[in-house]
Design an enzyme around this catalytic site. Sequence first.
Site, PDB file in Angstrom:
ATOM      1  CG  HIS A  75      -1.564   1.297   1.335  1.00  0.00           C
ATOM      2  ND1 HIS A  75      -2.062   1.704   2.901  1.00  0.00           N
ATOM      3  CD2 HIS A  75      -1.861   2.261   0.700  1.00  0.00           C
ATOM      4  CE1 HIS A  75      -2.675   2.989   2.649  1.00  0.00           C
ATOM      5  NE2 HIS A  75      -2.336   3.335   1.628  1.00  0.00           N
ATOM      6  CE  LYS A  80      -3.822  22.240  11.242  1.00  0.00           C
ATOM      7  NZ  LYS A  80      -2.907  22.788  12.272  1.00  0.00           N
ATOM      8  CG  PHE A  81      -2.141  13.394   5.700  1.00  0.00           C
ATOM      9  CD1 PHE A  81      -0.829  13.269   6.007  1.00  0.00           C
ATOM     10  CD2 PHE A  81      -2.774  12.650   4.894  1.00  0.00           C
ATOM     11  CE1 PHE A  81      -0.374  12.298   5.222  1.00  0.00           C
ATOM     12  CE2 PHE A  81      -2.144  11.784   4.141  1.00  0.00           C
ATOM     13  CZ  PHE A  81      -0.820  11.479   4.183  1.00  0.00           C
ATOM     14  CG  ASN A  82      -5.760  14.996   1.951  1.00  0.00           C
ATOM     15  OD1 ASN A  82      -5.043  14.193   1.377  1.00  0.00           O
ATOM     16  ND2 ASN A  82      -6.991  14.882   1.947  1.00  0.00           N
ATOM     17  CG  HIS A  87      -5.315   2.159   6.615  1.00  0.00           C
ATOM     18  ND1 HIS A  87      -4.078   2.423   7.255  1.00  0.00           N
ATOM     19  CD2 HIS A  87      -5.650   2.990   5.649  1.00  0.00           C
ATOM     20  CE1 HIS A  87      -3.655   3.340   6.632  1.00  0.00           C
ATOM     21  NE2 HIS A  87      -4.327   3.526   5.518  1.00  0.00           N
ATOM     22  N   PRO A 113       5.680   7.420   2.047  1.00  0.00           N
ATOM     23  CG  PRO A 113       7.013   5.850   1.022  1.00  0.00           C
ATOM     24  CD  PRO A 113       5.664   6.260   0.982  1.00  0.00           C
ATOM     25  CG  MET A 114       6.724  13.337   0.455  1.00  0.00           C
ATOM     26  SD  MET A 114       5.924  14.145  -1.349  1.00  0.00           S
ATOM     27  CE  MET A 114       4.563  14.482  -0.442  1.00  0.00           C
TER      28      MET A 114
END
Lengths: 753, 753
Positions: free
Chosen positions: A310, A381-383, A601, A658-659
Amino acid sequence: MMRKLGLELKTLIKKETDDKMRAFAEKVFASETKDENVRDEISMFDVDEDCPIMHEEMAHHLHTSDNAEKRQSLNTASPYLHSKKRSRTIAVPVASVASKSVAAPPHDYKFPLLFLNVTIKSLMSASQVTMDDFELSCKGLYRALTIREKYMRLAYQRFPRTSSQYLRDIEGETFKPEDQVQPGEEKRRPFTSPPKNGEDPFDTKDLPKNLGYVARMKDGLIYVYNDAAAADKHQPKDLPCPDYDTFIDDMNFLIALIAQGPTKTYTHRRLKFLMSKFNVHEMLNEMEEMRELKMNPHRDFYNCRKVDTHIHAAACMNQKHLLRFIKKSYRVDSERVVHKLKGKEVTMKELFDSLNLHPYDLTVDSLDVHAGRQTFQRFDKFNAKYNPVGASELRDLYMKTENHINGEYFATIIKEVASDLEDAKYQYAEPRLSIYGCNPNEWTKLSGWFVKHRVYSPNFKWMIQIPRIYDIFRGRDFVPHFGRMLENIFLPVFQATIDPQSNPELSIFLKHVTGFDSVDDESKHSGHMFSTKSPKPEEWDIVKNPSYTYYIYYMYANIAVLNQLRKQRGMNTFMFRPHCGEAGAVTHLLAAFMTADNISHGLNLKKSPVLQYLYFLTQIPIAMSPLSNNSLFLEYAKNPLLEFHKKGLVVSLSTDDPMQFHYTKEPLMEEYAIAAQVFKLSTCDMCEISRNSVIQSSLSDEEKVHFLGHDYLKEGPEGNDIRKTNVAQIRMAYRFETLCYELNLIKEGLKAE
Amino acid sequence: MMRKLGLELKTLIKKETDDKMRAFAEKVFASETKDENVRDEISMFDVDEDCPIMHEEMAHHLHTSDNAEKRQSLNTASPYLHSKKRSRTIAVPVASVASKSVAAPPHDYKFPLLFLNVTIKSLMSASQVTMDDFELSCKGLYRALTIREKYMRLAYQRFPRTSSQYLRDIEGETFKPEDQVQPGEEKRRPFTSPPKNGEDPFDTKDLPKNLGYVARMKDGLIYVYNDAAAADKHQPKDLPCPDYDTFIDDMNFLIALIAQGPTKTYTHRRLKFLMSKFNVHEMLNEMEEMRELKMNPHRDFYNCRKVDTHIHAAACMNQKHLLRFIKKSYRVDSERVVHKLKGKEVTMKELFDSLNLHPYDLTVDSLDVHAGRQTFQRFDKFNAKYNPVGASELRDLYMKTENHINGEYFATIIKEVASDLEDAKYQYAEPRLSIYGCNPNEWTKLSGWFVKHRVYSPNFKWMIQIPRIYDIFRGRDFVPHFGRMLENIFLPVFQATIDPQSNPELSIFLKHVTGFDSVDDESKHSGHMFSTKSPKPEEWDIVKNPSYTYYIYYMYANIAVLNQLRKQRGMNTFMFRPHCGEAGAVTHLLAAFMTADNISHGLNLKKSPVLQYLYFLTQIPIAMSPLSNNSLFLEYAKNPLLEFHKKGLVVSLSTDDPMQFHYTKEPLMEEYAIAAQVFKLSTCDMCEISRNSVIQSSLSDEEKVHFLGHDYLKEGPEGNDIRKTNVAQIRMAYRFETLCYELNLIKEGLKAE
């Protein structure tokens, strides 16, 4: 040689697990079954923490195991043979299945000391669940299993052979291998094989002919017709698709089941038992497993194959890699026209100037793509972290397939990541590329990008992710209704399947696509409940988003039909592998239980013992990303990965982004290393998780044979080649026995009725 | 430009920390001070968890901070200037120190919003510790500080200038910079500078002349005499050494202090306060810190210098590296004679044959050098992991400096590790090599190995570790008494210092040695208590091991004298940096407080609030290795690293033994990544820890200037160059203020008296 080795192993086991050891194990086990953490995790269901069925059952186990071992020391034959002779006990079918594999194990192995059989009588008297409740639970679980089996078969997805065997057994029918949903390798190769030496993965010369069919959408589903006339009369070809009403009936049954008191109690107890049983297995057999691995030449955790099951292509490089790439591109290309700013073409230098930036000064801090404490519980915020330096222009330039430079930079970064994996040799990944459903041209553009930049790597298997953002598109009037979105997503694929030569680039791309993912923030509530009264997709023209289940159903249904058409043509089929259970309602996990080959998940399985137990019984692979969860939804130490793994759910480790989440050059190894350290995983655990990742993945049959062994499709220790997987046969036998034991209980419950 | 930027920052802060934010922070803080975990950690001391001094003090803080900020919005001058005008409050000296640095900051920075001043009256009324107890605690802490200051000065080790300033202030004396134990860079360069361009680090042509002195051991201490006649009469040269009786007096005082009720209560409360204060700082200033870092060009966590402050040379490669090296060596050297087996020379092939092994089949599993669940709380099992495949022959061949091939393989592996670090560019390490004290030739052999194989790397600073295993040597009759062991360890170094040309290889090696470490399992009890009645080392001829403190005292005393001699000759001096507080009694940490420049581990500071507070006040660096602890003594999530870091103790991250604990190719990055993930460290936290590691390390002055900035020896924000360290000035100011505030409290306590 093999036999001698086996004897030696037995003697060793005998020595190691002496009386003292066993007494100790029993003692620890007694405290184990009262473990606070285990209780907490499902405390919301108000189940007695002191569960007599389990205590009694385990006491029986330990006792039997004791006897079995004593007998064993006198006689080296399998304990299973003995069990058949014992009076008053019912030899569970697993014994025969397993002893068959004892007869001709692919390698030498020793069954664990937990000897599994049980009398119905003792079960009933000890369980303190009434016979009625036991039967009720087993009936419900049985029906749930048949539901999943049905939908998996329809879409050419997987269902464990062992579970099917028990289902047929319960139905009084004979299991026919040809019925099985996971067919043998000779029958079916769902994924495209890697190109042979010298073969070009982009070669278009062998594309099949046009069938001349017509594909059209009706009620959110693509139908295939012989011709336009048949289409006008809606006389579709015979490609079975899930019946809408039946699906909703099935779903409602499952919703009732997961809320049903007795079934909740029963599954909760079974899960607790599975946990305790693994802990005992570990105490008794850990050293044995390690000994097997030490004796296994030339294979260790490092050269076991692992698949990053994933990962999103747009975040598949780590932050430092992206930073370096941006700096390098500026050094080389600063005078190149790369972007259109307010209608005017600008060079890279001008673009950076407009952002008040010089790449030389850029750091991972100012790049600001890493998730941190600020993103916890804040998917929004993550997006935003997908935008380097908070600038969507840079996301466009570096992480998009469609832009002024035709996605050249994005293709280059991805190929760099692929090349790192090829160098690492034992790591593979399944990156997701997006199709949004805004426009029917998306597929053509995406496949054009893929072919133009030759974005192919033997270490990558591609997936398509569909964001669940109809509401945004509708709000901006990009689509008139939900049906159009589905049409934009699926119709081009049907058309390329019917007439591959009409769109050679897409046809080539589809050969390398292995499945569909459904993505977005699951914690957003849609407020909509999927039912027979739900509007059909073409009628869904409000701005509100449909529910998760609605999305899942229509994706699944179209994939099912598409797979049948492609299978008829001998083409590769697609797996449905949605993000599921990262947050939000448990019904998401229910929908995936019905439709998905495997999921990403699955955290919320914590919240439903019934679903968790069903995921165990059907061995649905779950790609877990504890580092991602740690930044978004759940602290690392609270991640259920270890618990799921111990109970026997099929979990793999994946990086997600990973980023945003990782620090080192090898994100997947970082993910494994941290899990190993925090959860104190043994080598055998880590290799089992690696093996799970290959099983879950859409690597081709040839690759799986190469990585897991020739018999990888067989279940249990037979299917394991320790020389390739470095998973102990003791572990495999333990897993297989345990699964069979639980399935057998359901059979017994229905027999009692 | 700088000023304008500062103004902008202030306006931003104003905007961000509006009333809502502050109310929220206060609310969170209120719950914070009742935090269960904080309580648990020192619960063994039975201190009231509800600590009124703290609540009152913090309420006062928040209030003052509030006012200060309001005033600040009207006036951009430093709040410190205001504080001086306020009636009834005592402007703490930090204000003047700090405002000086405000006047000419090396870079633009903004002080945190926690405004620090306090009235003695409010302190007394709120603390509910009696005035007597408060004075008693301050008196004790003051004396403890002077004790450390004295021993640090004697051995040319470090003591913070700020703490010294407060001590002089308390004594009513003026602080003279020339008194300071950490002298300015112009005065002293304790470590050898890296070779200039073209200079050979092994060059022996400039070795100093023979002084003709004589060195001899008496009562466990090396004395230096003008000549043999003076030695016979015991008329040593004037090299001050610690007085034995005074040392024991000092030690006994400290033992009493750490057990003293009122001081325990007081320090416990201060530590709890420090924790809560940091949490508030974080809530108020986290975004500000991040903004500073984002504005800092070209520097981020990846290109901040980090030093692996604690690593053993024999385990400095990871397990996969060792495995590859063994395989490679076999491919190249299988016919080479590499070992003596029962008196007979054997080739590598024969050696492996005798072990029933073929390197091709070898895996990390069979290599079996990785710590696992089996090693937890079992240091003995852990030590056995140093033997690859459990065979001491392979340890001899690959991980020893003395063997049939003169340690060639070991040198090669170490140089490979060094070359990886050089490639990574920003990582340094301080590997430990062993001197056992069994034989006076050990130094000659070790330095011979070092020079012969040219085991030099600009990224390595060498340390000597002395295992505390006298009992084993005595048991085998290798040494007649403990004194001989000390003599074997120190006499050769004195001799090479007096007459460098007598042993050029050793003299060169010593140039690259930066310190001594004391190593072994601290959890073993010696049963011996160090006191005036303890036998002298030459009288210690029993097989029993002396206590940790006894070892530490004699190592420290000899290093102190040695350093004086070497300093007189203009040679590099040595730091004493023992393993301490990994397990065992808290008295270990007490001994190190008196003698060590800095320590490794320090976990047991958890158990003594007095020592923990003293380590904070004297800013003793602690090299922590949570992954090592996780495999040996303490589960990762329970590691006190985060807690220590928050309270303001100077912690760095180190790997200890990558071979046993790490999985990836970059063990130090793995260590940082896991800490960052599990403890949710911010970039500023990680960069602060990196900076601490450089401070703690024995990198030369030139290197520290290059890595930290020209003023790195200055304390507080003045000493920080954000362009090099990527540590926010806000953070530096917070740390400095906080230290000054605590030191000032002691001063106030003594003044009250």
